[in-house]
Design a protein around this motif. Structure first.
Motif, short mmCIF file in Angstrom:
data_model
loop_
_atom_site.label_atom_id
_atom_site.label_comp_id
_atom_site.label_asym_id
_atom_site.label_seq_id
_atom_site.Cartn_x
_atom_site.Cartn_y
_atom_site.Cartn_z
N GLY A 114 50.50 36.36 55.00
CA GLY A 114 50.58 37.70 54.43
C GLY A 114 49.35 37.98 53.59
N PHE A 115 49.55 38.76 52.53
CA PHE A 115 48.46 39.14 51.64
C PHE A 115 48.91 38.99 50.20
CE2 PHE A 115 47.89 41.48 55.55
CZ PHE A 115 46.54 41.31 55.81
N ILE A 116 47.96 38.73 49.30
CA ILE A 116 48.25 38.67 47.87
C ILE A 116 47.28 39.60 47.16
CG2 ILE A 116 46.78 36.62 47.54
CD1 ILE A 116 48.70 35.81 45.23
N GLU A 117 47.84 40.38 46.22
CA GLU A 117 47.01 41.23 45.36
C GLU A 117 47.27 40.78 43.93
OE1 GLU A 117 45.95 45.87 44.49
OE2 GLU A 117 48.00 45.41 45.05
N ILE A 118 46.21 40.36 43.26
CA ILE A 118 46.31 39.87 41.89
C ILE A 118 45.69 40.92 40.97
CG2 ILE A 118 45.67 38.04 40.28
CD1 ILE A 118 45.32 36.22 42.80
N LEU A 119 46.51 41.40 40.04
CA LEU A 119 46.05 42.32 39.02
C LEU A 119 46.16 41.61 37.68
CD1 LEU A 119 48.01 45.39 40.41
CD2 LEU A 119 45.60 44.84 40.79
N GLN A 120 45.76 42.23 36.59
CA GLN A 120 45.71 41.54 35.30
C GLN A 120 47.08 41.01 34.88
OE1 GLN A 120 44.07 43.79 32.09
NE2 GLN A 120 43.92 42.02 30.76
N LYS A 130 48.71 28.91 49.18
CA LYS A 130 47.55 28.65 50.02
C LYS A 130 47.04 29.98 50.58
CE LYS A 130 47.80 25.03 52.65
NZ LYS A 130 46.83 24.09 52.14
N THR A 131 45.71 30.15 50.48
CA THR A 131 45.07 31.30 51.11
C THR A 131 44.18 30.77 52.24
OG1 THR A 131 43.03 31.35 49.80
CG2 THR A 131 44.98 32.46 48.86
N THR A 132 43.62 31.69 53.00
CA THR A 132 42.72 31.27 54.08
C THR A 132 41.45 30.66 53.52
OG1 THR A 132 41.83 33.51 54.21
CG2 THR A 132 43.61 32.95 55.76
N GLU A 133 41.18 30.88 52.24
CA GLU A 133 40.00 30.31 51.59
C GLU A 133 40.32 29.01 50.86
OE1 GLU A 133 36.90 31.68 52.00
OE2 GLU A 133 37.98 32.98 53.39
N GLY A 134 41.59 28.61 50.80
CA GLY A 134 41.99 27.38 50.12
C GLY A 134 43.16 27.62 49.17
N ASP A 135 43.57 26.57 48.49
CA ASP A 135 44.69 26.67 47.54
C ASP A 135 44.26 27.46 46.31
OD1 ASP A 135 46.16 25.12 49.27
OD2 ASP A 135 45.93 23.28 48.12
N ILE A 136 45.22 28.18 45.73
CA ILE A 136 44.92 28.99 44.55
C ILE A 136 46.08 28.88 43.57
CG2 ILE A 136 45.88 31.09 45.60
CD1 ILE A 136 43.75 32.70 44.13
N GLY A 137 45.73 28.86 42.30
CA GLY A 137 46.72 28.92 41.22
C GLY A 137 46.44 30.18 40.42
N VAL A 138 47.48 30.90 40.07
CA VAL A 138 47.31 32.17 39.37
C VAL A 138 48.06 32.13 38.05
CG1 VAL A 138 47.66 34.67 39.49
CG2 VAL A 138 47.14 33.39 41.58
N LEU A 139 47.35 32.43 36.97
CA LEU A 139 47.91 32.58 35.63
C LEU A 139 47.73 34.04 35.21
CD1 LEU A 139 46.22 29.45 34.04
CD2 LEU A 139 48.65 29.67 34.59
N PRO A 141 41.05 40.17 39.01
CA PRO A 141 41.63 40.90 40.14
C PRO A 141 41.10 40.33 41.45
CG PRO A 141 40.88 42.42 38.45
CD PRO A 141 40.37 41.05 38.07
N LEU A 142 42.00 40.19 42.41
CA LEU A 142 41.64 39.55 43.67
C LEU A 142 42.63 39.97 44.75
CD1 LEU A 142 39.96 37.18 45.10
CD2 LEU A 142 41.86 35.72 44.44
N THR A 143 42.14 40.14 45.93
CA THR A 143 42.98 40.33 47.10
C THR A 143 42.59 39.26 48.09
OG1 THR A 143 43.07 42.71 46.72
CG2 THR A 143 43.68 41.95 48.91
N ALA A 144 43.59 38.58 48.66
CA ALA A 144 43.31 37.49 49.60
C ALA A 144 44.35 37.45 50.71
CB ALA A 144 43.30 36.15 48.86
#
Length: 139
Positions: free
Chosen positions: A69-75, A29-38, A43-46
């Protein structure tokens, strides 16, 4: 050779590397809503919101209480910097229940103007996440 559907996941808390390994997918869960990452996610930081972190790999699902906390999504890599993260067997359910009672008491207090309502609501939410995950893992 590594499975091409996986990416490297690191979950780091102030006191330890909570998880480091491969994952096919994570959900949180992020502050913007639920997220699934494959793998190959854009790229995204949330900002991470309190909730359950699900790590899926090879048909196995691991769940943990992730408390902001924070999440950083790279390729091909995802890094979660977490305030706190606990596996269900690490959760002290008595302590979580005590935190829940304290937060509920603060929210019901007649002198509510003297307390930080948002802080009490967040404490209640975090305790409920811990309790639910700990009880779910017992079954």
């Amino acid at each position: 050779m590594a499975d091409t559907k996986t990416f490297n996941l690191q979950v780091v808390t102030p006191d330890r590397i909570f998880f480091q390994g491969e994952a096919e997918m994570i959900e949180l869960k992020t502050t913007e809503g639920d997220i699934g990452v494959l793998k190959d996610h854009i790229p995204l930081t949330a900002i991470v919101a309190p909730g359950v972190l699900r790590i899926i790999n090879g048909g196995e699902v691991k769940e943990a209480a992730l408390l902001s906390g924070f999440i950083e999504i790279l390729q091909d890599k995802v890094i979660v910097l977490a305030e706190s993260c606990e596996w269900p067997d690490e959760i002290d359910i008595n302590r979580a229940n005590e935190a829940k009672i304290r937060a509920e008491r603060r929210l019901k207090a007649t002198d509510a103007g003297q307390i930080n309502i948002t802080r009490a609501e967040m404490a209640l939410h975090r305790s409920l996440i811990r309790i639910e995950l700990a009880e779910k893992s017992k079954h």
